[in-house]
Design an enzyme around this catalytic site. Structure first.
Site, PDB file in Angstrom:
ATOM      1  N   GLY A 159      -5.944   3.812   1.541  1.00 25.52           N
ATOM      2  CA  GLY A 159      -5.685   2.836   2.465  1.00 25.52           C
ATOM      3  C   GLY A 159      -4.362   2.543   2.775  1.00 25.52           C
ATOM      4  N   TYR A 160      -3.832   2.366   1.639  1.00 25.78           N
ATOM      5  CA  TYR A 160      -2.328   1.845   1.780  1.00 25.78           C
ATOM      6  C   TYR A 160      -1.427   3.117   2.132  1.00 25.78           C
ATOM      7  CZ  TYR A 160       2.058  -0.183   0.210  1.00 25.78           C
ATOM      8  OH  TYR A 160       3.529  -0.632   0.153  1.00 25.78           O
TER       9      TYR A 160
END
Length: 255
Positions: A159-160
């Site tokens: 996600g990051y």
């Protein structure tokens, strides 16, 4: 006398994620160059915070605002408020962010959604609202905090990585539309900086050693290492710089 291109006297800068770490260092650097600061964080104290004390010690004003970047409505309302203030925002530093670590096959939807909302969607929403006013004035500086993972894939942070890759693209997209109207949009990609976000890595002897062995500078970065790049991109020294993602990484990407 030659004008100091890095002088920010009289400018107003909004710095999100300003409570500690990189955001605090950015706020301090901008204040040292002459800017007044609106500091933003989900948990920033209204009075007496470390960042407010640092900014005020430099002779600049500091205003604290509490905004939850996981709440899009709150971010939208804050952006619209900034756009209608009597004193315009000259510099917007989009530094607020979060990271959630888990293997991709076990990365839950709620982790993904929170990281994308905080790191990417809210960044766009706030910049859109503040950017409207900058475009109307024909002047403004927008700085995003990207990441080395705007260039690389990372491990256990899907996600990051997706969000920071998105920030790199968003920086270029906005720059393409806004540069001709006096608003520059750029990003800084910090390397491996000794902050809360990298604590797990620094506490892992094998990962920490592997990271240090690749950094030509031979050390973890410090938050204050981001100050010079921030002032540069916020000042008239960078008026013809638009759409870049500037690594401040001790040479990591050049290795």
């Amino acid at each position: 006398m030659t004008k100091n291109m890095f002088d920010l006297t009289g400018k107003l800068a909004v710095v999100t994620g300003a409570k500690r770490g990189i955001g605090k260092a950015m706020a301090e650097a901008l204040a040292a160059a002459g800017a007044d600061i609106i500091g933003v964080s989900a948990t920033l104290e209204q009075e007496g915070s470390a960042v407010s004390q640092a900014v005020e010690a430099l002779g600049r004003s500091f205003t604290a605002r509490t905004v939850d970047f996981a709440d899009r409505d709150s971010v939208t309302a804050f952006g619209r408020e900034l756009a209608t203030m009597d004193r315009p925002v000259d510099i917007l530093v989009n530094n607020a962010g979060t990271i959630k670590r888990a293997p991709a096959a076990e990365h839950a939807d709620d982790l993904w959604d929170e990281v994308i909302q905080v790191n990417l969607s809210s960044q766009f929403v706030l910049t859109r609202e503040v950017g409207k006013a900058m475009l109307a004035r024909g002047a403004g500086k927008v700085i995003f905090t990207a990441s080395l993972l705007s260039f690389q894939g990372g491990i256990k942070v899907p996600g990051y990585t997706a969000s920071k890759s998105g920030i790199a693209g968003l920086t270029k997209a906005l720059a393409n539309e806004w540069a001709a109207h006096g608003v520059t949009v750029n990003a800084i990609a910090p390397g491996y900086i000794a902050t809360d976000n990298t604590l797990d890595l620094r506490n892992d002897p094998d990962r920490s050693q592997a990271i240090l062995e690749r950094i030509p500078a031979g050390r973890w970065g410090r938050s204050e290492d981001l100050g010079g790049a921030t002032v540069f991109l916020a000042s008239s020294a960078s008026d013809y710089v638009s759409g870049i993602v500037l690594p401040v990484d001790g040479g990591w990407l050049g290795r």
